[in-house]
Design a protein around this motif. Structure first.
Motif, mmCIF file in Angstrom:
data_model
loop_
_atom_site.group_PDB
_atom_site.id
_atom_site.type_symbol
_atom_site.label_atom_id
_atom_site.label_comp_id
_atom_site.label_asym_id
_atom_site.label_seq_id
_atom_site.Cartn_x
_atom_site.Cartn_y
_atom_site.Cartn_z
ATOM 1 N N SER A 157 0.866 -1.176 0.000
ATOM 2 C CA SER A 157 0.000 0.000 0.000
ATOM 3 C C SER A 157 0.902 1.225 0.000
ATOM 4 O O SER A 157 1.417 1.628 1.039
ATOM 5 C CB SER A 157 -0.928 0.003 1.217
ATOM 6 N N LEU A 180 1.396 -9.540 -7.384
ATOM 7 C CA LEU A 180 1.000 -8.919 -6.126
ATOM 8 C C LEU A 180 -0.497 -9.127 -5.960
ATOM 9 O O LEU A 180 -1.217 -9.309 -6.939
ATOM 10 C CB LEU A 180 1.303 -7.414 -6.126
ATOM 11 N N SER A 181 -0.978 -9.027 -4.751
ATOM 12 C CA SER A 181 -2.407 -9.165 -4.503
ATOM 13 C C SER A 181 -2.914 -7.948 -3.742
ATOM 14 O O SER A 181 -2.391 -7.618 -2.677
ATOM 15 C CB SER A 181 -2.693 -10.440 -3.693
ATOM 16 N N ALA A 183 -2.618 -4.799 -4.262
ATOM 17 C CA ALA A 183 -1.631 -3.736 -4.076
ATOM 18 C C ALA A 183 -2.150 -2.398 -4.593
ATOM 19 O O ALA A 183 -2.961 -2.331 -5.518
ATOM 20 C CB ALA A 183 -0.330 -4.092 -4.794
ATOM 21 N N THR A 184 -1.644 -1.313 -3.980
ATOM 22 C CA THR A 184 -1.931 0.041 -4.440
ATOM 23 C C THR A 184 -0.618 0.784 -4.612
ATOM 24 O O THR A 184 0.172 0.893 -3.667
ATOM 25 C CB THR A 184 -2.808 0.802 -3.428
ATOM 26 N N TYR A 204 -1.952 -10.311 -10.326
ATOM 27 C CA TYR A 204 -2.009 -9.022 -9.636
ATOM 28 C C TYR A 204 -3.463 -8.709 -9.259
ATOM 29 O O TYR A 204 -3.893 -7.557 -9.281
ATOM 30 C CB TYR A 204 -1.444 -7.919 -10.522
ATOM 31 N N SER A 207 -5.065 -5.397 -7.752
ATOM 32 C CA SER A 207 -3.991 -4.405 -7.637
ATOM 33 C C SER A 207 -4.211 -3.251 -8.607
ATOM 34 O O SER A 207 -4.702 -3.447 -9.718
ATOM 35 C CB SER A 207 -2.630 -5.054 -7.913
ATOM 36 N N THR A 208 -3.839 -2.047 -8.167
ATOM 37 C CA THR A 208 -4.013 -0.859 -8.996
ATOM 38 C C THR A 208 -2.723 -0.048 -9.065
ATOM 39 O O THR A 208 -2.017 0.113 -8.069
ATOM 40 C CB THR A 208 -5.127 0.048 -8.457
ATOM 41 N N LEU A 230 -4.300 -6.821 -13.259
ATOM 42 C CA LEU A 230 -3.762 -5.533 -12.820
ATOM 43 C C LEU A 230 -4.516 -4.389 -13.496
ATOM 44 O O LEU A 230 -4.757 -4.413 -14.701
ATOM 45 C CB LEU A 230 -2.277 -5.440 -13.162
#
Length: 456
Positions: A157, A180-181, A183-184, A204, A207-208, A230
């Motif tokens: 994050s 990733l899981s 995630a920001t 992902y 995730s962004t 993603l």
């Protein structure tokens, strides 16, 4: 180097499970090296506390947590090892590489806002949560190859942004494998790196990557290579020497939307990528010459790739499809392709590829431009689209087996449709006739072998 000697006045709390060095009233605390992992008093963790400042001059290892309270300066490139995580409650500065090992790194201040760090490697930890900025400088002596390494993390994050620059042989931000899981990654300014961001193969999901600015990369601005799930949105990519956005490999569930792109050789390049959804992006000024300089360029297998409502202006080629079988293009505009440019350019096998509802137009006086050129294109469906004010509306060359054009409106400046040895083309069909109007010179010109071509 393996031990630290401290005056008794700095040992403010000392218990069976925790060692605290300093407190709010303590002066500067300098830590040469600490390892409490084998000590009973360090089994829960270590606290370094100073309102004046903490100087890290060596590696720190515990069996539990590390809590660093107060402004911190890195005097060396340390490794901090804490299986249960590390917390920074103040700002951390110093032109050194910080390596985190163990649990989650939590930052409530900033990393490198005073003096940028030379790198941040989190690949040996479980993750990072940072609400303040993270600033990294690849020109610092001893800097890491890439700025921010997020490989293998379970929690990311990064909402405070920051600046990452000068990693000329690596990446500003990198995930080299595994994905990733949830995630920001948001708010970063990345400049002068070889690549701004690289996301290698993996999931992902959730995730962004959003609201970042990537500029001046010597290679690609932002690259996804087999990244699934993603979301890449609302980023600004400017003057990257390679592709502003490059997508390849399996990309099921990955979306690229609402990004603003300018000044790259290609705006968006899909290179044998599958499953990517690309929508509502704005691309300006991509390329200057050559068949691969395009606002949006798709090459190779493109099964499940969708491109919808993207807008390209002032590019050499607007949209180019090169043997891009399986791509689905809907909506969008191409405006004012540059000198001798082509709004929509197709080459080779485009089996199961369709282009529907695009508008190609020229609004400014310029040298000769072409609405669309299809060169040896097979298997394409082009429908419900408009080509206006180009020197030539649509040019079709060579074998066109399986290619059909229907309900296309052509309003050229000079020549409407040019067929040059275009064999096996279906130009119009029952209920899907094409319209050529206001041609300044010739509505349709056909030369050479047209065997198998049907014009309705």
């Amino acid at each position: 180097a393996g031990t630290v000697q401290l005056p008794l006045s700095t040992l403010s709390q000392f218990s069976a499970s925790r060692l605290q060095i300093g407190d709010d009233a303590t002066g500067t605390v300098t830590v040469n090296a600490i390892n409490t992992s084998g000590q009973s008093y360090g089994s829960a963790g270590l606290i370094l506390d100073s309102a004046t400042g903490i100087v890290v001059d060596g590696n720190i290892t515990t069996a539990g947590t590390i809590a660093i309270v107060g402004p911190t300066t890195l005097n060396v490139s340390p490794t901090l090892t804490a299986p249960s995580g590390t917390t920074f409650s103040g700002n951390v500065d110093g032109a050194k590489v910080l390596t985190m090992v163990g649990g989650l790194t939590t930052v409530s201040g900033s990393l490198g806002s005073g003096t940028a760090l030379a790198g941040l490697d989190l690949s040996g930890s479980t993750g990072i949560t940072a609400t303040g900025p993270v600033s990294l400088d690849g020109t610092a002596p001893g800097a890491s190859a890439s700025g921010l390494n997020l490989t293998g993390l379970t929690t990311v994050s990064l909402t405070g942004g920051g600046t990452i620059s000068g990693y000329t042989t690596g990446n500003g931000i990198v995930v080299s494998s595994g994905g990733l899981s949830g995630a920001t990654i948001s708010g970063f300014t990345l400049s002068g790196n070889q690549r701004g961001m690289l996301f290698e193969s993996g999931s992902y999901a959730g995730s962004t990557v959003s609201n970042n600015t990537v500029s001046g990369s010597t290679g690609n601005g932002l690259q996804l290579r087999g990244a699934t799930g993603l979301s890449v949105s609302n980023n600004t990519l400017t003057a990257n020497a390679g592709n502003a956005l490059q997508l390849s490999g399996a990309g099921a569930g990955s979306t690229v939307s609402n990004n603003t792109i300018s000044g790259s050789s290609r705006g968006i390049f899909v290179n044998s990528g599958t499953g990517y959804a690309i929508s509502d992006n704005s691309v300006t000024g991509a390329g200057s010459s050559g068949t691969q300089d395009a606002g949006i360029f798709v090459a190779g297998t493109a099964t499940g790739v969708t491109l919808s409502n993207n807008n390209v202006s002032a590019a050499f080629y607007g949209l180019a499809l090169n043997n891009a079988a399986g791509a689905i293009v809907t909506g969008g505009t191409v405006t004012d392709t540059s000198e001798s440019g082509v709004g929509f350019y197709g080459i080779g096998t485009l089996t199961a590829t369709s282009v529907t509802g695009i508008t190609v137009t020229r609004t400014a006086a310029s040298a000769a431009t072409y609405g669309s050129v299809l060169s040896g294109v097979t298997g394409l469906t082009l429908e419900d689209s408009t080509f206006s004010q180009d020197t030539a509306g649509i040019t079709v060359i060579g074998d066109s087996t399986g290619t059909s054009l229907g309900n296309v409106t052509i309003e050229p400046a000079t020549l409407g449709v040019y067929l040059a040895g275009a064999t096996n083309l279906q130009f119009g069909s029952s209920g899907k006739g094409n319209t050529i109007r206001n041609a300044g010179d010739t509505g349709m010109l056909a030369i050479g072998d047209l065997s198998g071509t049907v014009i309705r």
